[in-house]
Design a protein around this motif. Structure first.
Motif, PDB file in Angstrom:
ATOM      1  N   SER A 130       0.830  -1.209   0.000  1.00  0.00           N
ATOM      2  CA  SER A 130       0.000   0.000   0.000  1.00  0.00           C
ATOM      3  C   SER A 130       0.864   1.259   0.000  1.00  0.00           C
ATOM      4  O   SER A 130       0.570   2.238  -0.707  1.00  0.00           O
ATOM      5  CB  SER A 130      -0.921   0.006   1.226  1.00  0.00           C
ATOM      6  OG  SER A 130      -1.819  -1.077   1.180  1.00  0.00           O
ATOM      7  N   LEU A 131       1.945   1.228   0.788  1.00  0.00           N
ATOM      8  CA  LEU A 131       2.837   2.392   0.849  1.00  0.00           C
ATOM      9  C   LEU A 131       3.541   2.617  -0.486  1.00  0.00           C
ATOM     10  O   LEU A 131       3.679   3.758  -0.949  1.00  0.00           O
ATOM     11  CB  LEU A 131       3.870   2.186   1.957  1.00  0.00           C
ATOM     12  CG  LEU A 131       4.854   3.333   2.209  1.00  0.00           C
ATOM     13  CD1 LEU A 131       4.125   4.604   2.623  1.00  0.00           C
ATOM     14  CD2 LEU A 131       5.868   2.935   3.276  1.00  0.00           C
ATOM     15  N   ALA A 132       3.974   1.533  -1.117  1.00  0.00           N
ATOM     16  CA  ALA A 132       4.733   1.634  -2.368  1.00  0.00           C
ATOM     17  C   ALA A 132       3.926   2.268  -3.490  1.00  0.00           C
ATOM     18  O   ALA A 132       4.451   3.054  -4.280  1.00  0.00           O
ATOM     19  CB  ALA A 132       5.242   0.259  -2.786  1.00  0.00           C
ATOM     20  N   ILE A 133       2.641   1.928  -3.565  1.00  0.00           N
ATOM     21  CA  ILE A 133       1.821   2.406  -4.685  1.00  0.00           C
ATOM     22  C   ILE A 133       1.055   3.682  -4.358  1.00  0.00           C
ATOM     23  O   ILE A 133       0.344   4.209  -5.211  1.00  0.00           O
ATOM     24  CB  ILE A 133       0.833   1.313  -5.161  1.00  0.00           C
ATOM     25  CG1 ILE A 133      -0.185   0.993  -4.060  1.00  0.00           C
ATOM     26  CG2 ILE A 133       1.588   0.058  -5.598  1.00  0.00           C
ATOM     27  CD1 ILE A 133      -1.314   0.069  -4.516  1.00  0.00           C
ATOM     28  N   SER A 134       1.200   4.162  -3.116  1.00  0.00           N
ATOM     29  CA  SER A 134       0.522   5.405  -2.753  1.00  0.00           C
ATOM     30  C   SER A 134       1.123   6.574  -3.538  1.00  0.00           C
ATOM     31  O   SER A 134       2.256   6.514  -4.022  1.00  0.00           O
ATOM     32  CB  SER A 134       0.630   5.663  -1.249  1.00  0.00           C
ATOM     33  OG  SER A 134       1.984   5.831  -0.864  1.00  0.00           O
TER      34      SER A 134
END
Length: 211
Positions: A130-134
């Motif tokens: 989730s953090l990577a694609i935010s």
């Protein structure tokens, strides 16, 4: 008896002075600044996005990065050097690979901040994805913390840079979970203790948007 006492005092003084000088030498060595680690890929010719090297990654994550089977890639460097480099407030950029190393080191700190709150390893993997694609800022945009040393990507490079950095963020997230959790279901304090450190006194996460 007096001779004996003088002899004992002489021996004690000798070892006291020796101990003091030895420890003073140790303290002086400890105060000597160790050099920061730089990427060995600065010596490698590679395409750039803006002035960030687009280095090969050892990954199965989809994206524009060239693939490599080398034993060590830039993400390995970031994780190997992280605990040393994160203490540096100033960092001399020696090449385009260093700019990628800087970005991913800052991102690794964001990962650790997030992972210290993950209740399990399985949840940690989800949190990293989730953090990577935010949504995140690119060089030249208002929220990017190092616009003074990073070039804005040319118009046709913007989306490719976003895709490449997203791919690198995803791969780093997968590997840092293995570092932080290992075989356990709880994050290691030997990694989470670095959550408050700011490499170069910067953060990729804007003030007020911390996790």
């Amino acid at each position: 008896k007096q001779w004996y006492q003088r002899r004992v005092r002489g021996v004690l003084n000798y070892y006291t002075n020796y101990y003091y000088k030895s420890n003073l030498s140790f303290v002086r060595r400890a105060k000597t600044k160790m050099p920061a680690y730089h990427s060995k890929f600065n010596e490698t010719e590679s395409p750039c996005l803006g002035n960030i090297a687009m280095l090969p990654l050892r990954t199965t994550v989809k994206g524009p990065a060239p693939r490599t089977d080398e034993e060590e890639d830039i993400i390995d460097e970031v994780l190997s050097y992280f605990k040393a480099n994160v203490f540096f407030k100033n960092y001399e950029i020696k090449g385009t690979a260093d700019r990628l190393l800087i970005y991913l080191t800052l991102y690794a700190t964001d990962c650790i901040v997030k992972l210290q709150k993950s209740p399990s390893k399985n949840q940690a993997l989800k949190d990293m994805y989730s953090l990577a694609i935010s949504r995140f800022s690119l060089p030249g945009e208002a929220g990017f913390p190092l616009n003074n040393v990073y070039q804005r990507p040319a118009g046709n490079e913007t989306e490719k840079m976003r895709q490449y950095l997203t791919q690198a963020r995803q791969e780093l997230g997968l590997r840092i979970v293995e570092k932080v959790f290992g075989e356990s279901d709880k994050p290691s304090k030997w990694w989470t203790c670095f959550a408050r450190r700011k490499f170069m006194d910067k953060t990729l996460t804007p003030l007020g948007q911390q996790f």
